[in-house]
Design a protein around this motif. Structure first.
Motif, PDB file in Angstrom:
ATOM      1  N   LYS A 178       4.807  43.248 -13.965  1.00 30.66           N
ATOM      2  CA  LYS A 178       4.950  44.685 -14.199  1.00 30.66           C
ATOM      3  C   LYS A 178       4.052  45.471 -13.244  1.00 30.66           C
ATOM      4  O   LYS A 178       2.943  45.046 -12.933  1.00 30.66           O
ATOM      5  CB  LYS A 178       4.588  45.029 -15.648  1.00 30.66           C
ATOM      6  CG  LYS A 178       5.547  44.459 -16.681  1.00 30.66           C
ATOM      7  CD  LYS A 178       5.143  44.872 -18.087  1.00 30.66           C
ATOM      8  CE  LYS A 178       6.113  44.316 -19.121  1.00 30.66           C
ATOM      9  NZ  LYS A 178       5.726  44.698 -20.506  1.00 30.66           N
ATOM     10  N   SER A 221       2.962  49.806 -12.115  1.00 27.13           N
ATOM     11  CA  SER A 221       2.807  51.123 -12.716  1.00 27.13           C
ATOM     12  C   SER A 221       4.108  51.908 -12.631  1.00 27.13           C
ATOM     13  O   SER A 221       4.992  51.610 -11.810  1.00 27.13           O
ATOM     14  CB  SER A 221       1.691  51.899 -12.000  1.00 27.13           C
ATOM     15  OG  SER A 221       2.065  52.145 -10.640  1.00 27.13           O
ATOM     16  N   ASP A 222       4.244  52.937 -13.477  1.00 30.05           N
ATOM     17  CA  ASP A 222       5.445  53.765 -13.470  1.00 30.05           C
ATOM     18  C   ASP A 222       5.630  54.454 -12.118  1.00 30.05           C
ATOM     19  O   ASP A 222       6.760  54.599 -11.632  1.00 30.05           O
ATOM     20  CB  ASP A 222       5.362  54.822 -14.583  1.00 30.05           C
ATOM     21  CG  ASP A 222       5.411  54.193 -15.967  1.00 30.05           C
ATOM     22  OD1 ASP A 222       5.905  53.052 -16.081  1.00 30.05           O
ATOM     23  OD2 ASP A 222       4.956  54.835 -16.929  1.00 30.05           O
ATOM     24  N   ASN A 270       7.070  51.932  -9.686  1.00 26.29           N
ATOM     25  CA  ASN A 270       8.476  51.664  -9.996  1.00 26.29           C
ATOM     26  C   ASN A 270       9.369  52.804  -9.517  1.00 26.29           C
ATOM     27  O   ASN A 270      10.476  52.573  -8.989  1.00 26.29           O
ATOM     28  CB  ASN A 270       8.654  51.458 -11.504  1.00 26.29           C
ATOM     29  CG  ASN A 270       8.023  50.171 -11.986  1.00 26.29           C
ATOM     30  OD1 ASN A 270       7.915  49.199 -11.222  1.00 26.29           O
ATOM     31  ND2 ASN A 270       7.611  50.129 -13.239  1.00 26.29           N
ATOM     32  N   LYS A 271       8.901  54.046  -9.689  1.00 26.04           N
ATOM     33  CA  LYS A 271       9.672  55.193  -9.220  1.00 26.04           C
ATOM     34  C   LYS A 271       9.769  55.194  -7.694  1.00 26.04           C
ATOM     35  O   LYS A 271      10.815  55.524  -7.127  1.00 26.04           O
ATOM     36  CB  LYS A 271       9.034  56.491  -9.713  1.00 26.04           C
ATOM     37  CG  LYS A 271       9.160  56.714 -11.211  1.00 26.04           C
ATOM     38  CD  LYS A 271       8.445  57.986 -11.641  1.00 26.04           C
ATOM     39  CE  LYS A 271       8.549  58.180 -13.163  1.00 26.04           C
ATOM     40  NZ  LYS A 271       7.813  59.397 -13.608  1.00 26.04           N
TER      41      LYS A 271
END
Length: 263
Positions: A178, A180-181, A184-185
């Motif tokens: 995973k 961080s957001d 990912n963006k």
């Protein structure tokens, strides 16, 4: 009287034997080591070099105690986090298969403890540390695209680290990665941009091919017309007219002479 005394003595003897037997078993002189276990022998609490294998064993009551330790493969889930080479936050979820070295089970128990202590104090910290070390050598993109290589790096680091504590590593699996957001963006935006760029290149290539096809078609038509004009000589035109004539002259009323009209 003598017979009575002898009988009484026999009864006392039997009672004594039974009492000894009961006492013998009450102090539990036997210990059974089950499948997948080893027994750590302790004399007055001090760990001995002797390791009990599977089966039934005799111990010295009071003085000796035996601690059973599992040597089966243990499956443990470990979650940890770190940073990539390009300083992106990385969350890793791993499954580790490990076991205590059978020949070193007494030393492991003496220095670390039982399986729970081994997991909490050695395995989980070691997996976390080695996973962080391996991920720090790769960029975020490499962690995604070279997942098997990352697994291999963690595996190699863990084998030597755990072996120092008498623990054998069987396998490491990376279950999830995973980021961080924000990362990912950014990845999603990059993928969209790459798709749009590919689409634009495709459309430009398609337009170029269409233009080339139209030019080729126009050149072909022009060349065909040129060849046709070159082929239509006066002799060929006269021959075509003769071939077209049906052999009859038209008839006209008047003083002028009739003339031949070829259509």
């Amino acid at each position: 009287m003598n017979k009575g005394e002898n009988g009484f003595k026999r009864i006392l003897s039997i009672i004594g034997i039974v009492a000894i037997i009961i006492f013998f078993f009450s102090i539990n002189p036997f210990v059974q080591i089950g499948a997948g276990e080893r027994g750590v022998v302790m004399n007055w609490g001090q760990v001995q070099d002797r390791i009990l294998s599977e089966g039934l064993h005799l111990r010295i009551p009071v003085m000796q105690a035996v601690q059973k330790v599992s040597v089966r493969v243990q499956k443990s889930d470990v979650k940890t986090s770190g940073a990539s080479k390009d300083l992106q936050d990385v969350g890793l979820e791993l499954v580790v298969n490990w076991k205590i070295n059978t020949s070193k089970v007494n030393k492991v128990y003496q220095t670390i403890g039982d399986e729970r202590a081994v997991l909490d104090n050695i395995v989980i910290p070691a997996v976390s540390e080695m996973a962080k070390a391996a991920s720090a050598k790769k960029t975020a993109e490499e962690i995604i695209t070279k997942r098997q290589e990352l697994k291999k790096d963690i595996d190699e680091l863990l084998v030597s680290r755990l072996a120092n504590y008498g623990i054998i590593l069987s396998d490491v699996s990376i279950i999830d990665i995973k980021f961080s957001d924000e990362f990912n963006k950014a990845i999603e935006a990059k993928q969209v941009a790459e798709q749009e760029a590919k689409q634009a290149i495709f459309k430009a290539e398609q337009a170029k091919n269409d233009a080339v096809a139209r030019v080729n078609m126009a050149e072909g038509q022009a060349k065909a017309q040129q060849l046709q004009q070159q082929a239509l000589s006066p002799e060929l035109l006269q021959k075509m007219a003769i071939d077209k004539w049906d052999g009859r002259f038209p008839t006209y009323m008047g003083t002028t002479l009739p003339f031949l009209q070829i259509k």
